[in-house]
Design an enzyme around this catalytic site. Structure first.
Site, PDB file in Angstrom:
ATOM      1  N   ASN A 217      24.258  35.885 -22.073  1.00  0.00           N
ATOM      2  CA  ASN A 217      24.264  34.863 -21.024  1.00  0.00           C
ATOM      3  C   ASN A 217      22.892  34.184 -20.996  1.00  0.00           C
ATOM      4  OD1 ASN A 217      22.497  36.457 -19.204  1.00  0.00           O
ATOM      5  ND2 ASN A 217      24.253  37.855 -19.238  1.00  0.00           N
ATOM      6  N   LYS A 347      29.482  42.386  -2.243  1.00  0.00           N
ATOM      7  CA  LYS A 347      28.904  43.153  -3.346  1.00  0.00           C
ATOM      8  C   LYS A 347      28.023  44.305  -2.834  1.00  0.00           C
ATOM      9  CE  LYS A 347      26.626  42.558  -7.765  1.00  0.00           C
ATOM     10  NZ  LYS A 347      26.101  41.660  -8.779  1.00  0.00           N
TER      11      LYS A 347
END
Ligand SMILES: Cc1cc2nc3c(=O)[nH]c(=O)nc-3n(C[C@H](O)[C@H](O)[C@H](O)COP(=O)(O)O)c2cc1C
Length: 405
Positions: A217, A347
């Site tokens: 990424n 999260k």
């Protein structure tokens, strides 16, 4: 007071204000403390104090314009002066120069230097009261403050223009002490984190497909490196687990894949006082890694089977819970391109970490690969604080301050 100035290089910027003569004394104070002093001044400042005086007191060449004879052929003066100095002090700072800095104008050596300077800058304005109160000047001062320039506000008193009011250069002792304070805070090994063990992960993981190809990424690792640098500066015993080789004065462990990273994190994470997982871990990896380069075939498509990578943050938090570890503070990062706070809240609950740093990667001027970031810090009790867009080095200082609060 501790002498943090010894062997440090202080770059003084002098502008065209009546208080310029006072800087001769400031140079003597810095020199007495063992600092190396360099001076850059505007052409207008030359009307108030001579180059000869400043060169004699600083024991160094004084720089005025951009196009003077270059001392180094390979590096223009505005860059070499930046490299050499540990801190820049602009005093007195005229209304004119303040406004130029706030708007990014670089039309002389002093303004070019400050624009390129990525270390602390102290600005001590001095001017007539009406100039100081002018709304445009106040707006420019606010811009500088927002951008982490250290402003030492002028004092109220009698001014050279025979009026009384706010505008007189602040006490030289204040400038001296502020310089010492900042250099002390930035000094390696002298800070608040002495004796603390800190583990940080950085960079995007590299998941191999075959011998020449991989999935990764756009993470540059800059945020993790800034955190590790800052923790080291503050005296911590730092280990950085990173996906690209970097040279640092502290320990680094070079890994590529999420699995390798997890192995390292689980090995030493809970021996640390703080673990910050700033790495961008790939969610998936190739199910099998070909030992040979995969050949192109006549088919127009190719299917790559992906399997889930381990959730390093969650697994470390579970290890912490299982071992009833009370010492290690675990900080995760979450990069989102939409619904930042909603996703971040979910999260932190799911992973079980102590803090979660949420950043919005959809913004063009911060986040991935940029030197800047803008983040929210969420804690496990649901509290959140915002750090506005700043250099990642500044964000790193603020994150460490928060988690060691
Ligand atoms: C005698 C005199 C004193 C001045 N004192 C100041 C001052 O204290 N602060 C200020 O901002 N400008 C002061 N100025 C105006 C600045 O010199 C002028 O704005 C100049 O453009 C500043 O240039 P510089 O920022 O490039 O040094 C003074 C001007 C004169 C003639």
């Amino acid at each position: 007071m501790q002498n943090n100035l010894k062997d440090k290089t202080i770059l003084i910027g002098i502008t065209g204000g009546i208080a310029a003569y006072k800087i001769c004394e400031l140079i003597r104070m810095y020199k007495k403390a063992g600092a190396n002093v360099k001076v850059v001044m505007t052409k207008n400042a030359l009307n108030f104090v001579t180059k000869l005086t400043l060169e004699t007191l600083s024991d160094n060449k004084v720089f005025v314009e951009n196009f003077e004879t270059q001392e180094r052929e390979y590096s223009p003066e505005h860059i070499s002066l930046c490299d050499e100095a540990d801190i820049m002090v602009i005093a007195p700072a005229s209304a004119n120069t303040i406004s130029k800095i706030a708007t990014g104008i670089c039309d002389n050596l002093l303004t070019s230097v400050v624009c390129a300077f990525n270390k602390p800058v102290i600005i001590a304005p001095a001017m007539n009261t009406n100039m100081w109160n002018n709304k445009i000047i106040q707006k420019n001062i606010s811009i500088l403050k927002e951008n982490n320039y250290h402003i030492l506000e002028p004092e109220t008193g009698e001014l050279a223009c025979k009026t009384t009011g706010k505008g007189r250069l602040c006490d030289l002792n204040l400038i001296f002490e502020k310089t010492s304070e900042i250099l002390g805070a930035n000094a390696v090994g002298s800070g608040k984190l002495k004796g603390k063990k800190v583990l940080i992960t950085a960079g995007g993981t590299i998941e191999k497909i075959d011998t020449v190809r991989y999935i990764s990424n756009f993470s540059s690792g800059k945020m993790g490196i800034a955190l590790a640098d800052e923790a080291y500066k503050q005296g911590a015993d730092v280990t950085l687990i990173i996906t690209k080789p970097v040279e640092t004065p502290y320990k680094t462990v070079y890994v590529q894949s999420a699995e390798e990273m997890q192995r390292e994190v689980l090995k030493s994470g809970l021996k640390s006082d703080l673990v910050i997982m700033a790495a961008a871990v790939a969610d998936f990896r190739a199910e099998t890694v070909s030992k040979q380069k995969i050949k192109k075939t006549s088919a127009d498509t190719m299917t790559l089977n992906l399997v889930k990578n381990p959730d390093i943050l969650k697994n470390l938090c579970e290890q912490k819970k299982k071992t009833k570890n009370k010492k290690t503070v675990i900080v995760g990062f979450c990069a989102e391109s939409e619904n930042l706070l909603k996703n971040a809240k979910e999260k932190i609950a799911k992973k079980g970490c102590d803090y979660l740093i949420a950043n919005d990667i959809s913004k063009k001027d911060s986040g991935f690969s940029s030197d800047y970031n803008e983040v929210y810090i969420l804690d496990k009790n649901g509290k959140k604080s915002h750090i506005e867009r700043s250099l990642k080095t500044v964000i790193a200082q603020k994150i460490l301050e928060k988690v060691f609060e």
